[in-house]
Scaffold this active site. Structure first.
Site, mmCIF file in Angstrom:
data_model
loop_
_atom_site.group_PDB
_atom_site.id
_atom_site.type_symbol
_atom_site.label_atom_id
_atom_site.label_comp_id
_atom_site.label_asym_id
_atom_site.label_seq_id
_atom_site.Cartn_x
_atom_site.Cartn_y
_atom_site.Cartn_z
ATOM 1 C CG MET A 268 -1.802 1.214 1.347
ATOM 2 S SD MET A 268 -2.910 1.393 -0.086
ATOM 3 C CE MET A 268 -3.298 3.144 0.036
ATOM 4 C CD GLU A 301 2.410 -0.336 -3.551
ATOM 5 O OE1 GLU A 301 1.714 0.674 -3.302
ATOM 6 O OE2 GLU A 301 1.928 -1.346 -4.102
#
Length: 847
Positions: A268, A301
């Site tokens: 994330m 990411e």
């Protein structure tokens, strides 16, 4: 009642009303193992005096609510995950004091106790709308703000957020407080908190725009497996590449990467505090494809720091753009800045196939989906968002040119830094940089569904040259869009036993039939390959001569990307019931031992196993299983010591073993009586052998428990759970079903391991009762288990091994009558489609 849902219309109205100036968030992580204290102060303005709006907070016990100094009754104001705010002033201050709940499903603030040493680890996961499980928010991406965190935790903990970690202030009772500086302006979903007894190492990157501190964190029990040098190398290569390509400094000061347990995603892009699943720090030997994929995740990411975090979509309609861009950018960076120079070949062999599969399901949707509310976002967040989106961006780059594409990006970042945008804004910059009209391109590629098929169509002259040549484009009847494709054509000849490229060039394909005058009068090659270079997103077909050459001489083709296209075409044809499953398996057995692409080596045997277990005719299946098993044994015996091939074939053989001889091999490998030069039977491979023996019924609880005693880690617990679920006994299936369908307290990744191991080919008798039970449970699973857990269960416990016309009828009846949520019905529709596809493939294999 809206519950945790939020509509686009509500978000638009709230964004027009509010400007959120700041959040001040106090979190107390010392209040016990179930809940934590959360006090949020939000300062915001309203364009309309006296107006009403709402703030978001989920699964909390609210103690106090104060709006502009006036206390609100929580029993009245806090209802249905929303805090009603009436009578707004021009300038407002909202204070909410609450206790929030720790998560064990990876949503919100996840709490984990490591069984290896009983240390505690916390981490947040907020995408799409879960910051509201930790603090009070206006939970939508276009209400950006600055965030100041104050965290009280145990004195010896590490505490990390989006801003630089401050020195803790001791409170004198074993606790301390960390007062972070305000963040840059950002959306709620990329704020972050990671806290616990983490191991920390620090490095720095010195780049063209200055110094970036680099932190790496993991659990204490994983410290021996933190290959710091490698992850730092990839990180530095990524920063150098992206800062140059985007011509914009990294926006968030420091850059921490935290490897966290029981993660329900891959990673994330929290601004400056990226979380990644800690399986990326392997404790056992892994093939090169593992490290290739890890590098892509790290770079994915990192790309988000610019595309998504610096510039954020206005609403989740453009979620695809965040993920598709990061996906394209990570492979582009890998191929040009790291040792994984063949990254696009791996993408073609593995990741892109997931996009093709998703796009041919009845639940397909446009890349730019109509995400009218949060529930629609959850349904449409899939491999069309990632793999197809990246493939289409690769086609866009081929269409406009790489340099104009990057020039458009640079201008886009500069205009919208720390703000929000829509796709039309990016399109405007790309059109200006390239001089291409892109509105029509966007319409046909982004706002329509389905995959095209490209096939050669030609006539030959008497001398064996092409008299005429064209590319025919077709589309599925339900999704009839024909698109513009920029593709390559490659011509290959067999020369001294090798397939050698004679020529290659690019053309634009438009409409149903595109003539290729460049090939008129050209001698027909042994292999003509459409989409040379894999520039577009389309299935390809080979003409009769080319297919025969590919089947007989695939390993004679030196170019790994061209081989990947042929592997993909063969797999497409098998899934589409145009090639017999038995023939695909023979193609794999004959050529996978010579494959050089890391992803080809590891992923293609997975496709072959699916062909064996699902696509083979029932009358042929036992013989094909035996052929697959013995073929894998031969491949294992002939593989080079310590090679990826050897490790992959050992794992695949363990999964395929069913005969007495193969089972005896697994037992002998486990005991050390059977050894292969260079093959270490490390802990992960031991579990593969144990699970194979459990699935065959050879091992039971005694052997699984003994192995778990050797490996009493969270990874060991997850693998033991999978081995137990694999057993072909009524008791094992009942226990597994109870753990993942009935109970809600099983740890996140343990439950996933059970789900993935439950349905197995050849266990028809013990699985038969779970056909009806599946449809009964599916009525209420979405509410019972929650979004993430329910989606995993509904997808992977669908009774696909029981493929039959009767199963299709059961699914159809359920879809017509069930009161289940539309999101739950999606997974049943997809399972039904996979069964129908398997039945068609089985019929083809019988011919």
């Amino acid at each position: 009642m809206p519950g945790t849902n939020l509509t686009r219309a509500e978000a638009t109205a709230r964004a027009a009303l509010l400007d959120v100036l700041s959040y001040d968030i106090e979190l107390d992580l010392t209040t016990g193992p179930e809940t934590f204290g959360s006090t949020t102060t939000i300062t915001f303005t309203s364009t309309e005096a006296g107006a009403s709006t709402f703030a978001d907070l989920v699964d909390a016990t609210v103690h106090e609510i104060t709006l502009n100094g006036v206390a609100l009754d929580p029993a009245v104001a806090y209802q249905d995950s929303r805090i009603q705010l009436d009578g707004l002033a021009a300038e407002n201050v909202l204070v909410v004091k609450a206790d929030c709940t720790y998560s064990h499903t990876g949503e919100g603030l996840h709490r984990f106790v490591d069984p290896a040493d009983d240390r505690v680890y916390l981490y947040s996961q907020f995408e799409v709308p879960d910051a509201r499980r930790v603090y009070t928010t206006f939970e939508q991406p276009d209400l950006k703000s600055v965030f100041t965190f104050h965290v009280t935790a145990s004195e010896g903990w590490k505490v990390v957020s989006n801003a630089v970690t401050p020195e803790p202030k001791p409170l004198g009772d074993g606790r301390a407080t960390w007062d972070f500086e305000p963040t840059k302006k950002m959306s709620t979903y990329i704020t972050a908190l990671i806290a616990g007894e983490y191991h920390e190492v620090q490095d720095v990157y010195e780049g063209k725009f200055g110094t970036i501190p680099l932190g790496h964190y993991c659990r204490q029990s994983l410290v021996p497996y933190l290959d710091r040098d490698e992850v730092v190398k990839i990180t530095k290569q990524g920063f150098e590449f992206f800062e140059d390509a985007f011509d914009f400094p990294y926006p968030f000061g420091k850059y921490d990467q935290l490897y966290v347990p029981e993660y329900n995603m891959g990673a994330m892009e929290n601004a400056g505090a990226v979380t990644l699943r800690d399986e990326y720090l392997p404790r056992s030997k892994q093939p090169r494809s593992f490290y290739d994929f890890r590098a892509s995740v790290i770079l994915h990411e990192m790309a988000h720091m610019w595309f998504g975090d610096l510039v954020t979509m206005k609403w989740w309609d453009d979620l695809w753009l965040n993920e598709s861009f990061a996906e394209w950018a990570c492979y582009h960076a890998q191929a040009n800045a790291t040792e994984f120079t063949d990254a696009w070949t791996g993408f073609t062999n593995a990741r892109k196939q997931t996009g093709y599969r998703q796009d041919q399901l009845p639940t397909t949707h446009p890349i730019a989906a109509d995400n009218y509310d949060l529930q629609a976002v959850e349904v449409n967040f899939d491999m069309i968002t990632y793999a197809k989106g990246a493939s289409v961006l690769k086609q866009l780059v081929a269409w406009v040119g790489l340099e104009p594409f990057l020039e458009g990006l640079k201008a886009y970042f500069k205009e919208f830094a720390y703000g929000n945008s829509e796709f039309k804004d990016l399109l405007r910059h790309l059109e200006a940089a390239s001089g291409r009209e892109l509105q029509g391109w966007a319409q046909e590629w982004l706002q329509t569904s389905g995959v095209n098929t490209l096939a050669p169509e030609f006539t030959l002259a008497e001398d064996g040259s092409y008299a005429a040549f064209a590319v025919r484009q077709s589309a599925a009847a339900d999704y009839p869009t024909l698109r513009r494709h920029r593709i390559g054509l490659g011509l290959y000849d067999l020369v001294d036993g090798a397939l050698v490229r004679r020529d290659a060039f690019e053309i634009d394909v438009t409409g149903e039939l595109t003539s290729v005058p460049q090939l008129e009068g050209v001698k027909q090659p042994d292999l003509l390959l459409l989409n040379e270079g894999d520039l577009t997103y389309a299935k390809i077909r080979l003409d009769e001569r080319s297919l025969a050459t590919a089947l007989s001489s695939l390993s004679a083709l030196d170019d790994s990307l061209s081989r990947a296209l042929i592997w993909g075409a063969a797999w497409d044809m098998t899934r589409d019931a145009e090639m017999r499953a038995s023939d695909f398996v023979e193609l794999v057995l004959a050529n996978i031992g010579q494959e050089t692409d890391a992803w080809g080596v590891t992923r293609i045997p997975v496709f072959a196993a699916q062909a064996v277990n699902s696509f083979s005719a029932p009358a042929n299946r036992d013989a094909l299983k035996a052929r697959w098993e013995t073929g894998l044994k031969s491949l294992l015996e002939s593989a080079a010591p310590s090679s990826d091939h050897q490790l992959t074939f050992a794992r695949t053989y363990a999964a395929a073993a069913r005969s007495e001889a193969a089972i005896a091999d697994l037992q002998a490998m486990l005991s050390g009586e059977l050894a292969y030069d260079g093959l270490e039977i490390d802990q992960d491979l031991r579990w593969a052998l144990v699970t194979g023996l459990a699935a065959s019924g050879t091992f039971g609880e005694t052997e699984i428990a003994a192995e778990l005693e050797r490996d009493n880690t969270i990874s060991g617990q997850e693998k033991a759970a999978a081995a137990r679920a694999a057993q072909p006994t009524a008791e094992a299936k009942a226990a597994a079903w109870d753990a993942v369908v009935v109970r809600t307290d099983v740890a996140n990744e343990t439950a996933r391991s059970i789900v993935l191991s439950f349905q197995r080919s050849g266990q028809d008798e013990v699985l038969e009762p779970y056909i009806d039970r599946y449809f009964e449970a599916a009525d209420t699973l979405w509410d019972h288990l929650g979004t993430h857990r329910a989606s995993t269960v509904l997808e992977f416990i669908f009774p696909k091994p029981a493929a039959s016309p009767e199963l299709l009828e059961k699914a159809d009846k359920w879809l017509e009558t069930s009161p289940a949520e539309p999101a739950a019905k999606r997974y049943v529709r997809e399972g039904r489609d996979e069964v129908a596809r398997a039945l068609a493939a089985q019929e083809r294999d019988a011919q």
